[in-house]
Design a protein around this motif. Structure first.
Motif: not given
Length: 190
Positions: A55-57
């Motif tokens: 998700k953070p990417y």
């Protein structure tokens, strides 16, 4: 056709040339088409397991699409694929500083955050696998958006099976790939 174990391999995979040219296509295969990346049933739990790490990417709009539709979607034929953003790019695709689409899942893999590179359908492209009751058919998928990859591969002298050595081994194993090499070599010697 080349027959190895329970696979039928199109001659084009041995004869046609292909090397992605991202500077020219900008990752168009992550945008074009009717659906996201095809997913195998055994990949569905992996998609669920890796989402929070990946998700953070992802882009904000990609996250919104995934959280609205799910980490994967089921199409009208009962097949699974990645969700897409407003009918366009894969929700897991991210733009780099050169405006080239890349895979957020693969970036997490390259950074050592997950141990799964990306869906096998993406990794194997331009090979598409059609599953039948007793075998799988591997075909070279010709698509106009990849014309630069064909030219690039021809200039470099790299056939599809060579370009896709890593994902073919990932999917079918080293022994299968070595048998493919032998079959191609035997044909060339005839």
């Amino acid at each position: 056709m080349i027959l190895i174990e329970n696979t039928v391999i199109s001659d084009d995979i041995a004869e046609k040339f292909f090397v992605c040219d991202l500077l020219k296509c900008k990752g168009a295969c992550c945008v074009e088409g009717d659906l996201g990346a095809p997913l195998n049933d055994d990949e569905l739990p992996i998609m669920e397991q890796i989402y929070e790490t990946v998700k953070p990417y992802l882009s904000e709009i990609g996250i919104q699409a995934i959280e609205k539709e799910g980490v994967y979607v089921k199409d009208w034929e009962g097949d699974y694929s990645t969700p897409v953003i407003e009918g366009r790019e894969c929700a897991y695709a991210i733009y780099d500083e050169r405006n080239i689409l890349k895979c957020g899942i693969e970036q997490a893999y390259l950074d050592g955050k997950i141990s799964w590179k990306k869906p096998i359908s993406c990794h194997l492209y331009p090979i598409r696998i059609t599953k039948y009751e007793h075998y799988e058919a591997l075909n070279y998928d010709r698509w106009h958006i990849c014309s630069d990859a064909c030219t690039h591969g021809e200039n470099l002298g790299v056939e599809v099976y060579k370009f896709l050595k890593e994902p073919l081994i990932r999917k079918y194993g080293e022994a299968w790939y070595q048998e493919l090499l032998q079959e191609i070599k035997d044909r060339e010697e005839e």
